[in-house]
Design a protein around this motif. Structure first.
Motif, PDB file in Angstrom:
ATOM      1  N   HIS A  19       0.858  -1.189   0.000  1.00 12.38           N
ATOM      2  CA  HIS A  19       0.000   0.000   0.000  1.00 12.38           C
ATOM      3  C   HIS A  19       0.893   1.238   0.000  1.00 12.38           C
ATOM      4  O   HIS A  19       1.255   1.752   1.046  1.00 12.38           O
ATOM      5  CB  HIS A  19      -0.905  -0.012   1.234  1.00 12.38           C
ATOM      6  N   ARG A  20       1.212   1.743  -1.182  1.00 12.95           N
ATOM      7  CA  ARG A  20       2.161   2.850  -1.303  1.00 12.95           C
ATOM      8  C   ARG A  20       1.564   4.143  -1.837  1.00 12.95           C
ATOM      9  O   ARG A  20       2.200   5.180  -1.785  1.00 12.95           O
ATOM     10  CB  ARG A  20       3.301   2.453  -2.235  1.00 12.95           C
ATOM     11  N   ARG A  21       0.385   4.096  -2.388  1.00 15.37           N
ATOM     12  CA  ARG A  21      -0.202   5.282  -3.020  1.00 15.37           C
ATOM     13  C   ARG A  21      -1.112   6.024  -2.044  1.00 15.37           C
ATOM     14  O   ARG A  21      -2.104   5.491  -1.578  1.00 15.37           O
ATOM     15  CB  ARG A  21      -1.002   4.891  -4.254  1.00 15.37           C
ATOM     16  N   LEU A  22      -0.758   7.261  -1.782  1.00 13.97           N
ATOM     17  CA  LEU A  22      -1.572   8.106  -0.903  1.00 13.97           C
ATOM     18  C   LEU A  22      -2.832   8.520  -1.651  1.00 13.97           C
ATOM     19  O   LEU A  22      -2.753   9.106  -2.727  1.00 13.97           O
ATOM     20  CB  LEU A  22      -0.783   9.341  -0.481  1.00 13.97           C
ATOM     21  N   VAL A  23      -3.985   8.194  -1.079  1.00 16.86           N
ATOM     22  CA  VAL A  23      -5.250   8.547  -1.729  1.00 16.86           C
ATOM     23  C   VAL A  23      -6.095   9.509  -0.912  1.00 16.86           C
ATOM     24  O   VAL A  23      -7.030  10.096  -1.439  1.00 16.86           O
ATOM     25  CB  VAL A  23      -6.103   7.305  -2.085  1.00 16.86           C
ATOM     26  N   PHE A  24      -5.771   9.658   0.381  1.00 12.56           N
ATOM     27  CA  PHE A  24      -6.617  10.515   1.204  1.00 12.56           C
ATOM     28  C   PHE A  24      -5.844  10.993   2.422  1.00 12.56           C
ATOM     29  O   PHE A  24      -5.089  10.237   3.023  1.00 12.56           O
ATOM     30  CB  PHE A  24      -7.856   9.730   1.665  1.00 12.56           C
ATOM     31  N   THR A  25      -6.047  12.245   2.766  1.00 14.59           N
ATOM     32  CA  THR A  25      -5.488  12.828   3.987  1.00 14.59           C
ATOM     33  C   THR A  25      -6.608  13.563   4.711  1.00 14.59           C
ATOM     34  O   THR A  25      -7.352  14.326   4.097  1.00 14.59           O
ATOM     35  CB  THR A  25      -4.340  13.813   3.676  1.00 14.59           C
ATOM     36  N   ALA A  26      -6.713  13.305   6.008  1.00 13.54           N
ATOM     37  CA  ALA A  26      -7.715  13.982   6.838  1.00 13.54           C
ATOM     38  C   ALA A  26      -7.014  14.591   8.039  1.00 13.54           C
ATOM     39  O   ALA A  26      -5.933  14.154   8.429  1.00 13.54           O
ATOM     40  CB  ALA A  26      -8.780  13.003   7.299  1.00 13.54           C
ATOM     41  N   PHE A  27      -7.646  15.582   8.616  1.00 13.88           N
ATOM     42  CA  PHE A  27      -7.086  16.244   9.792  1.00 13.88           C
ATOM     43  C   PHE A  27      -8.012  16.130  11.000  1.00 13.88           C
ATOM     44  O   PHE A  27      -7.838  16.824  11.982  1.00 13.88           O
ATOM     45  CB  PHE A  27      -6.749  17.700   9.478  1.00 13.88           C
ATOM     46  N   ASN A  28      -9.010  15.236  10.895  1.00 18.54           N
ATOM     47  CA  ASN A  28      -9.831  14.906  12.066  1.00 18.54           C
ATOM     48  C   ASN A  28     -10.318  13.469  11.932  1.00 18.54           C
ATOM     49  O   ASN A  28     -10.398  12.922  10.837  1.00 18.54           O
ATOM     50  CB  ASN A  28     -10.984  15.890  12.262  1.00 18.54           C
ATOM     51  N   GLN A  29     -10.621  12.863  13.069  1.00 21.56           N
ATOM     52  CA  GLN A  29     -11.009  11.454  13.107  1.00 21.56           C
ATOM     53  C   GLN A  29     -12.273  11.169  12.318  1.00 21.56           C
ATOM     54  O   GLN A  29     -12.386  10.119  11.681  1.00 21.56           O
ATOM     55  CB  GLN A  29     -11.225  11.005  14.553  1.00 21.56           C
ATOM     56  N   SER A  30     -13.215  12.063  12.362  1.00 23.78           N
ATOM     57  CA  SER A  30     -14.489  11.841  11.691  1.00 23.78           C
ATOM     58  C   SER A  30     -14.302  11.625  10.190  1.00 23.78           C
ATOM     59  O   SER A  30     -14.820  10.658   9.618  1.00 23.78           O
ATOM     60  CB  SER A  30     -15.421  13.015  11.949  1.00 23.78           C
ATOM     61  N   ASN A  31     -13.565  12.509   9.545  1.00 25.32           N
ATOM     62  CA  ASN A  31     -13.318  12.370   8.103  1.00 25.32           C
ATOM     63  C   ASN A  31     -12.506  11.119   7.802  1.00 25.32           C
ATOM     64  O   ASN A  31     -12.740  10.443   6.800  1.00 25.32           O
ATOM     65  CB  ASN A  31     -12.595  13.598   7.561  1.00 25.32           C
ATOM     66  N   TYR A  32     -11.556  10.817   8.671  1.00 26.63           N
ATOM     67  CA  TYR A  32     -10.735   9.618   8.498  1.00 26.63           C
ATOM     68  C   TYR A  32     -11.607   8.362   8.546  1.00 26.63           C
ATOM     69  O   TYR A  32     -11.544   7.514   7.658  1.00 26.63           O
ATOM     70  CB  TYR A  32      -9.657   9.571   9.575  1.00 26.63           C
ATOM     71  N   TYR A  33     -12.449   8.242   9.580  1.00 28.37           N
ATOM     72  CA  TYR A  33     -13.293   7.054   9.714  1.00 28.37           C
ATOM     73  C   TYR A  33     -14.331   6.965   8.600  1.00 28.37           C
ATOM     74  O   TYR A  33     -14.679   5.860   8.167  1.00 28.37           O
ATOM     75  CB  TYR A  33     -13.953   7.001  11.088  1.00 28.37           C
TER      76      TYR A  33
END
Length: 86
Positions: A19-33
């Motif tokens: 898993h090497r390709r960055l597809v998403f970055t979030a700055f809070n848990q809600s968006n991450y989950y």
């Protein structure tokens, strides 16, 4: 973990992970989950890297100064982006 140890772990994970390709970055848990749940529901495997930018505040759980990066396999980038944006 210190900065040097964290850097070494990031390099090792990059070298040995599929898993090497960055597809998403979030700055809070809600968006991450939300993104993780969408990937799971579409059967897409992923790897996460959570970087805490410690501000010295005391509290429980992750602070709002954390960065959540999600990586997928090269051949699943399109599917992952499509799933996250659905």
């Amino acid at each position: 973990m210190g900065n040097i140890e964290q850097l070494i772990m990031n390099i090792i994970m990059f070298l040995f992970s599929k898993h090497r390709r960055l597809v998403f970055t979030a700055f809070n848990q809600s968006n991450y989950y939300d993104a993780v749940n969408k990937l799971k529901s579409h059967g897409i495997s992923y790897r996460s890297r959570i970087t805490s930018h410690d501000t010295g505040t005391v509290g429980s759980g992750r602070n709002e100064n954390s960065q959540y990066d999600i990586y997928v396999k090269k051949d699943e980038v399109y599917l992952a982006e499509k799933a996250i944006n659905s």
